[in-house]
Design a protein around this motif. Structure first.
Motif, PDB file in Angstrom:
ATOM      1  N   SER A  79       0.825  -1.219   0.000  1.00  0.00           N
ATOM      2  CA  SER A  79       0.000   0.000   0.000  1.00  0.00           C
ATOM      3  C   SER A  79       0.855   1.264   0.000  1.00  0.00           C
ATOM      4  O   SER A  79       0.714   2.148   0.857  1.00  0.00           O
ATOM      5  CB  SER A  79      -0.944   0.008   1.214  1.00  0.00           C
ATOM      6  OG  SER A  79      -1.793  -1.115   1.197  1.00  0.00           O
ATOM      7  N   ASP A  81       2.471   4.922  -1.288  1.00  0.00           N
ATOM      8  CA  ASP A  81       1.845   6.168  -1.726  1.00  0.00           C
ATOM      9  C   ASP A  81       2.172   6.501  -3.183  1.00  0.00           C
ATOM     10  O   ASP A  81       1.446   7.265  -3.822  1.00  0.00           O
ATOM     11  CB  ASP A  81       2.294   7.326  -0.827  1.00  0.00           C
ATOM     12  CG  ASP A  81       1.818   7.158   0.605  1.00  0.00           C
ATOM     13  OD1 ASP A  81       0.744   6.542   0.796  1.00  0.00           O
ATOM     14  OD2 ASP A  81       2.512   7.612   1.527  1.00  0.00           O
ATOM     15  N   ALA A 162      -3.568  -0.394  -7.031  1.00  0.00           N
ATOM     16  CA  ALA A 162      -3.080  -0.022  -5.705  1.00  0.00           C
ATOM     17  C   ALA A 162      -3.754   1.238  -5.192  1.00  0.00           C
ATOM     18  O   ALA A 162      -3.403   1.742  -4.110  1.00  0.00           O
ATOM     19  CB  ALA A 162      -1.571   0.164  -5.743  1.00  0.00           C
ATOM     20  N   LYS A 163      -4.695   1.782  -5.963  1.00  0.00           N
ATOM     21  CA  LYS A 163      -5.492   2.949  -5.586  1.00  0.00           C
ATOM     22  C   LYS A 163      -4.634   4.203  -5.403  1.00  0.00           C
ATOM     23  O   LYS A 163      -4.880   5.018  -4.500  1.00  0.00           O
ATOM     24  CB  LYS A 163      -6.303   2.662  -4.321  1.00  0.00           C
ATOM     25  CG  LYS A 163      -7.297   1.522  -4.488  1.00  0.00           C
ATOM     26  CD  LYS A 163      -8.103   1.281  -3.232  1.00  0.00           C
ATOM     27  CE  LYS A 163      -9.084   0.137  -3.428  1.00  0.00           C
ATOM     28  NZ  LYS A 163      -9.895  -0.136  -2.209  1.00  0.00           N
TER      29      LYS A 163
END
Length: 299
Positions: A79, A81, A162-163
């Motif tokens: 996750s 950034d 991974a948004k």
């Protein structure tokens, strides 16, 4: 009847041996050019050829995509950034793989036609010299764009999974595509010019590898020496003497990339314009040299 009369009569006989006028469609130059492009692009990945011919290009494509897949897997699992590698940086990192692919496939595209003297057959109607050169150049550039663009697509899809921020990733992906498109045109033009100089595929492979490797090694070494001596001014200008550093300079100046030059000292906007002119000049010059070469081949 006199013998002379018999001979004369036999010479005047018309024999119907079955020739018929062709009344079917005439597809013309555009169809021939598209067919040559498609054939050359397929051949760049061994499609339509023996299994042995598929090994090298498919293996190199897999090697190009593997780091992107690993980066995506790590990004999704942890996750993060942002992606650890920028889209514009990916091709620079894997330039050795791109160079090997270019060196192996550019001679394959043109050297066999020269070796087996089939080029004059292409230039019989309706195809012309320009059609042959454009088709081969476009096919090689497209093959390189696939090689360099597919990993970027993997990174982009992985980043969305991974948004990560959609706008930032889309912008970076677009900048990366522009960068690899320019790289593909430049590498295709230079490699085809070298490969077209000899009908020996092995000589073409060695010459392309030598040019791409030696030029980059020499430029990097001189840049490092200049940087270590505290003379950062020439670093950007030295980058004009290698194909991959030209791409690096263009994307640093105009595509928001981080330079791989020593100290991250890339060209600014003014110097970047010189990079763009040199890049366009090399692409146009490669096309011109190919046209000049094939006007004389087999004629």
């Amino acid at each position: 009847m006199p013998p002379e009369t018999v001979t004369q009569q036999r010479a005047d006989v018309i024999h119907n041996i079955g020739y018929r006028h062709y009344d079917g469609p005439r597809l013309g130059r555009a169809y021939a050019r598209r067919s040559l492009f498609t054939q050359s692009l397929r051949g760049a990945y061994g499609l339509g050829r023996s299994a042995k011919s598929k090994v090298a290009p498919m293996l190199l494509l897999a090697v190009m995509c593997m780091p992107a897949a690993i980066i995506v897997a790590v990004a999704i699992a942890t996750s993060v950034d942002e992606l650890p590698v920028k889209y514009t940086r990916y091709a620079i990192m894997l330039q050795a793989v791109i160079g090997l692919y270019t060196a192996s496939q550019a001679p394959q595209s043109v050297s066999r036609d020269l070796r087996f003297k089939t080029v004059p057959l292409y230039f019989s109607r309706p195809i012309e010299t320009m059609d042959y050169v454009v088709a081969k150049l476009a096919a090689m550039a497209s093959a390189l764009f696939i090689l360099t663009g597919v990993p970027l697509l993997i990174l982009y899809v992985g980043a969305l999974l991974a948004k990560l921020d959609f706008a930032d990733q889309t912008k970076g992906f677009a900048q990366g595509l522009v960068s690899v498109a320019l790289l593909s045109l430049l590498f295709a033009g230079i490699s085809l010019v070298i490969a077209a100089l000899t009908p020996r595929r092995g000589f073409g492979v060695a010459a392309v590898i030598a040019l791409l490797t030696i030029s980059y090694g020499a430029v990097s070494a001189v840049q490092a020496i200049a940087w270590d001596q505290g003379n950062s001014g020439p670093v950007s200008w030295i980058g004009l003497f290698s194909p991959i550093t030209i791409i690096d300079g263009v994307q640093t100046a105009f595509l928001g990339a981080t330079s791989s030059f020593p100290g991250g000292v890339g060209p600014g906007t003014g110097t970047g314009l010189v990079y763009v002119l040199v890049l366009l000049g090399l692409i146009a010059g490669s096309y011109g040299l190919l046209m000049r070469r094939y006007r004389k081949v087999g004629l």
